[in-house]
Design a protein around this motif. Structure first.
Motif, PDB file in Angstrom:
ATOM      1  N   CYS A  16      66.275  42.396  71.702  1.00  0.00           N
ATOM      2  CA  CYS A  16      65.083  43.084  71.182  1.00  0.00           C
ATOM      3  C   CYS A  16      65.257  44.601  71.204  1.00  0.00           C
ATOM      4  N   LEU A  17      66.496  45.065  71.257  1.00  0.00           N
ATOM      5  CA  LEU A  17      66.769  46.501  71.326  1.00  0.00           C
ATOM      6  C   LEU A  17      66.826  47.112  69.925  1.00  0.00           C
ATOM      7  N   VAL A  18      65.668  47.251  69.320  1.00  0.00           N
ATOM      8  CA  VAL A  18      65.580  47.844  67.987  1.00  0.00           C
ATOM      9  C   VAL A  18      65.916  49.332  68.105  1.00  0.00           C
ATOM     10  N   PRO A  19      66.931  49.805  67.383  1.00  0.00           N
ATOM     11  CA  PRO A  19      67.283  51.229  67.461  1.00  0.00           C
ATOM     12  C   PRO A  19      66.130  52.112  66.970  1.00  0.00           C
ATOM     13  N   HIS A  20      66.022  53.305  67.547  1.00  0.00           N
ATOM     14  CA  HIS A  20      64.969  54.248  67.142  1.00  0.00           C
ATOM     15  C   HIS A  20      65.103  54.625  65.673  1.00  0.00           C
ATOM     16  N   ASP A  21      66.337  54.588  65.183  1.00  0.00           N
ATOM     17  CA  ASP A  21      66.597  54.990  63.798  1.00  0.00           C
ATOM     18  C   ASP A  21      66.950  53.779  62.922  1.00  0.00           C
ATOM     19  N   TYR A  22      66.295  52.661  63.162  1.00  0.00           N
ATOM     20  CA  TYR A  22      66.592  51.410  62.455  1.00  0.00           C
ATOM     21  C   TYR A  22      66.162  51.517  60.994  1.00  0.00           C
ATOM     22  N   ALA A  23      67.110  51.853  60.140  1.00  0.00           N
ATOM     23  CA  ALA A  23      66.822  52.114  58.728  1.00  0.00           C
ATOM     24  C   ALA A  23      66.322  50.876  57.982  1.00  0.00           C
ATOM     25  N   GLU A  24      66.751  49.701  58.412  1.00  0.00           N
ATOM     26  CA  GLU A  24      66.347  48.465  57.735  1.00  0.00           C
ATOM     27  C   GLU A  24      64.844  48.198  57.856  1.00  0.00           C
ATOM     28  N   ASN A  25      64.253  48.660  58.974  1.00  0.00           N
ATOM     29  CA  ASN A  25      62.811  48.462  59.178  1.00  0.00           C
ATOM     30  C   ASN A  25      62.273  49.562  60.107  1.00  0.00           C
ATOM     31  N   PRO A  26      62.094  50.778  59.567  1.00  0.00           N
ATOM     32  CA  PRO A  26      61.646  51.893  60.401  1.00  0.00           C
ATOM     33  C   PRO A  26      60.257  51.677  61.011  1.00  0.00           C
ATOM     34  N   THR A  27      59.397  50.909  60.349  1.00  0.00           N
ATOM     35  CA  THR A  27      58.068  50.664  60.926  1.00  0.00           C
ATOM     36  C   THR A  27      58.172  49.783  62.164  1.00  0.00           C
ATOM     37  N   LEU A  28      59.112  48.844  62.168  1.00  0.00           N
ATOM     38  CA  LEU A  28      59.346  48.036  63.373  1.00  0.00           C
ATOM     39  C   LEU A  28      59.868  48.921  64.500  1.00  0.00           C
ATOM     40  N   ALA A  29      60.780  49.815  64.181  1.00  0.00           N
ATOM     41  CA  ALA A  29      61.327  50.733  65.190  1.00  0.00           C
ATOM     42  C   ALA A  29      60.209  51.572  65.815  1.00  0.00           C
ATOM     43  N   ARG A  30      59.306  52.074  64.982  1.00  0.00           N
ATOM     44  CA  ARG A  30      58.187  52.873  65.507  1.00  0.00           C
ATOM     45  C   ARG A  30      57.256  52.017  66.366  1.00  0.00           C
TER      46      ARG A  30
END
Length: 124
Positions: A16-30
């Motif tokens: 569940c370690l979504v990167p802060h800069d996850y380009a595929e789903n930036p709203t999930l990262a936020r």
């Protein structure tokens, strides 16, 4: 619901370690970042919008509350594998097989140098 998106991320990536800069789903990262922040606020006794139910649901799927610690442990595991393979911890600064490891090792060395010089550092 972001929880289902997080479950999909976990299915794809194994964590569940979504990167802060996850380009595929930036709203999930936020959203993930916001959950960590709200949890931290709650742990400190401050006002927080996160509920016990949300915490339990996230815990149930293996949510990582401290992403910095998790990343540090992951890099340490990478370093141990590097040492097993090459017999040394001297990771080249431009190690193309794992540039994150190279950057992490460089940072650890820099922080250690600060400690040795009696200067403030982010390691103990």
């Amino acid at each position: 619901e972001f929880l289902s998106e997080l479950l999909e991320f976990k299915r794809k990536h194994g964590n569940c370690l979504v990167p802060h800069d996850y380009a595929e789903n930036p709203t999930l990262a936020r959203w993930v970042k916001r959950q960590r922040y709200q949890h931290s606020q709650r742990q400190q006794g401050k006002q927080s919008s996160i509920t016990n139910e949300r915490i339990q649901a996230l815990n149930a799927i293996g949510f990582v509350w401290d992403s910095h610690e998790a990343s540090w442990k992951e890099r340490l595991t990478d370093l141990m594998a590097f040492k097993e393979m090459y017999g040394t911890c001297a990771v080249p600064a431009t190690y193309k097989k794992n540039p994150r490891l190279a950057t992490w090792v460089k940072c650890q060395r820099r922080q250690y140098k600060l400690v040795c010089e009696g200067k403030p550092a982010n390691i103990s």
